[in-house]
Design a protein around this motif. Structure first.
Motif, PDB file in Angstrom:
ATOM      1  N   VAL A 197      -4.207 -59.076  -6.559  1.00 37.79           N
ATOM      2  CA  VAL A 197      -5.218 -59.970  -5.989  1.00 37.79           C
ATOM      3  C   VAL A 197      -4.716 -61.411  -6.032  1.00 37.79           C
ATOM      4  O   VAL A 197      -4.812 -62.148  -5.054  1.00 37.79           O
ATOM      5  CB  VAL A 197      -6.564 -59.843  -6.738  1.00 37.79           C
ATOM      6  CG1 VAL A 197      -7.575 -60.866  -6.230  1.00 37.79           C
ATOM      7  CG2 VAL A 197      -7.129 -58.437  -6.589  1.00 37.79           C
ATOM      8  N   GLY A 254     -12.328 -55.609   0.329  1.00 34.63           N
ATOM      9  CA  GLY A 254     -11.355 -56.500  -0.294  1.00 34.63           C
ATOM     10  C   GLY A 254      -9.934 -56.052  -0.044  1.00 34.63           C
ATOM     11  O   GLY A 254      -9.220 -55.660  -0.967  1.00 34.63           O
ATOM     12  N   THR A 282      -5.946 -56.543   1.741  1.00 30.72           N
ATOM     13  CA  THR A 282      -4.940 -57.614   1.761  1.00 30.72           C
ATOM     14  C   THR A 282      -5.120 -58.547   2.951  1.00 30.72           C
ATOM     15  O   THR A 282      -4.781 -59.723   2.863  1.00 30.72           O
ATOM     16  CB  THR A 282      -3.507 -57.036   1.791  1.00 30.72           C
ATOM     17  OG1 THR A 282      -3.395 -56.121   2.878  1.00 30.72           O
ATOM     18  CG2 THR A 282      -3.176 -56.333   0.502  1.00 30.72           C
ATOM     19  N   PRO A 292      -8.356 -61.691   2.057  1.00 22.41           N
ATOM     20  CA  PRO A 292      -8.227 -62.143   0.668  1.00 22.41           C
ATOM     21  C   PRO A 292      -9.495 -62.781   0.099  1.00 22.41           C
ATOM     22  O   PRO A 292      -9.764 -62.648  -1.099  1.00 22.41           O
ATOM     23  CB  PRO A 292      -7.066 -63.133   0.706  1.00 22.41           C
ATOM     24  CG  PRO A 292      -6.899 -63.514   2.135  1.00 22.41           C
ATOM     25  CD  PRO A 292      -7.432 -62.374   2.951  1.00 22.41           C
ATOM     26  N   ARG A 342     -11.608 -59.980  -0.959  1.00 23.03           N
ATOM     27  CA  ARG A 342     -10.939 -59.342  -2.091  1.00 23.03           C
ATOM     28  C   ARG A 342     -11.273 -60.070  -3.395  1.00 23.03           C
ATOM     29  O   ARG A 342     -11.617 -59.456  -4.391  1.00 23.03           O
ATOM     30  CB  ARG A 342      -9.428 -59.346  -1.835  1.00 23.03           C
ATOM     31  CG  ARG A 342      -8.649 -58.387  -2.674  1.00 23.03           C
ATOM     32  CD  ARG A 342      -7.191 -58.459  -2.274  1.00 23.03           C
ATOM     33  NE  ARG A 342      -6.520 -57.209  -2.556  1.00 23.03           N
ATOM     34  CZ  ARG A 342      -5.214 -57.067  -2.517  1.00 23.03           C
ATOM     35  NH1 ARG A 342      -4.442 -58.065  -2.182  1.00 23.03           N
ATOM     36  NH2 ARG A 342      -4.666 -55.912  -2.796  1.00 23.03           N
ATOM     37  N   TRP A 343     -11.167 -61.405  -3.366  1.00 20.84           N
ATOM     38  CA  TRP A 343     -11.508 -62.198  -4.549  1.00 20.84           C
ATOM     39  C   TRP A 343     -12.991 -62.071  -4.877  1.00 20.84           C
ATOM     40  O   TRP A 343     -13.377 -61.992  -6.039  1.00 20.84           O
ATOM     41  CB  TRP A 343     -11.154 -63.675  -4.334  1.00 20.84           C
ATOM     42  CG  TRP A 343      -9.748 -63.997  -4.714  1.00 20.84           C
ATOM     43  CD1 TRP A 343      -8.722 -64.297  -3.879  1.00 20.84           C
ATOM     44  CD2 TRP A 343      -9.211 -64.029  -6.038  1.00 20.84           C
ATOM     45  NE1 TRP A 343      -7.583 -64.516  -4.599  1.00 20.84           N
ATOM     46  CE2 TRP A 343      -7.851 -64.358  -5.930  1.00 20.84           C
ATOM     47  CE3 TRP A 343      -9.749 -63.797  -7.308  1.00 20.84           C
ATOM     48  CZ2 TRP A 343      -7.017 -64.485  -7.036  1.00 20.84           C
ATOM     49  CZ3 TRP A 343      -8.909 -63.924  -8.409  1.00 20.84           C
ATOM     50  CH2 TRP A 343      -7.567 -64.265  -8.265  1.00 20.84           C
ATOM     51  N   PHE A 362     -13.571 -58.643  -6.426  1.00 25.38           N
ATOM     52  CA  PHE A 362     -12.906 -58.627  -7.727  1.00 25.38           C
ATOM     53  C   PHE A 362     -13.727 -59.404  -8.755  1.00 25.38           C
ATOM     54  O   PHE A 362     -13.985 -58.929  -9.862  1.00 25.38           O
ATOM     55  CB  PHE A 362     -11.499 -59.216  -7.590  1.00 25.38           C
ATOM     56  CG  PHE A 362     -10.661 -59.130  -8.834  1.00 25.38           C
ATOM     57  CD1 PHE A 362     -10.237 -57.904  -9.320  1.00 25.38           C
ATOM     58  CD2 PHE A 362     -10.263 -60.277  -9.493  1.00 25.38           C
ATOM     59  CE1 PHE A 362      -9.439 -57.824 -10.455  1.00 25.38           C
ATOM     60  CE2 PHE A 362      -9.469 -60.205 -10.623  1.00 25.38           C
ATOM     61  CZ  PHE A 362      -9.053 -58.976 -11.107  1.00 25.38           C
TER      62      PHE A 362
END
Length: 194
Positions: free
Chosen positions: A54, A162, A164, A167, A170-171, A174
């Protein structure tokens, strides 16, 4: 661990977020302690391992390590591509360690037999294989937390957008995962609103 410094930073972040969000904000005092052999360890270890991807998506981690860390450590960056190629191939073998641990804990193989399996299937030297068995002696089935945990966290984050190529999401996912109490079973089919 292929990036121990990143792993330690992420592991600390995970524990701080859990304490801040669950113990302090929610008042759930039980989250002020972190028992090592708990369901949370699967998520914590998996999050720390996946968190490297990540924080450094795609080739950015490799570029950073080649340009910054390798020279600081006195390692020739020209060897980095081969190193990462080997790491990627060895990562595909990681579940073999889980099976060795299972066989050893169940009494299907003895310590020496387990070490021989580690050498054969994980491509480790005899010394490293014995070290791996010492870890299993001490921590038992904890070994599954690293690879299975990472795969569970990756599935959860990617299933919830999330990826690639996204991003920011993804954050977001996460951070959400690190800030909420989850077990492997509660993550299995959980879909977050976007």
């Amino acid at each position: 661990m292929n990036s121990p410094w990143l792993y330690l930073i992420l592991q600390s972040e995970i524990l701080m977020r859990l304490e801040q969000n669950l113990s302090k904000q929610q008042g759930w005092i039980e989250y002020s302690l972190y028992p090592l052999f708990s369901p949370q360890s699967l998520i914590a270890e998996g999050s720390a391992n996946y968190g490297i991807d990540v924080a450094f998506p795609g080739e950015s981690r490799i570029e950073f390590e080649k340009e910054v860390l390798f020279p600081l450590a006195g390692i020739d960056p020209a060897q980095a591509d081969l190193y990462y190629e080997i790491l990627a191939l060895r990562a595909k073998l990681s579940y073999a360690r889980n099976e060795v641990a299972r066989a050893y804990i169940n009494g299907d193989v003895d310590r020496e037999g387990g070490a021989a399996l580690v050498q054969k299937y994980l491509l480790m030297s005899p010394e490293r294989a014995l070290q791996s068995m010492s870890f299993i002696d001490k921590y038992r089935s904890y070994v599954i937390n690293y690879n299975l945990g990472k795969d569970l966290v990756a599935d959860f984050i990617e299933r919830n957008g999330g990826t690639t190529d996204n991003p920011e999401r993804r954050w977001e996912v996460f951070t959400y995962l690190l800030s909420n109490p989850y077990t492997a079973s509660s993550m299995a089919n959980k879909t977050l609103e976007k």
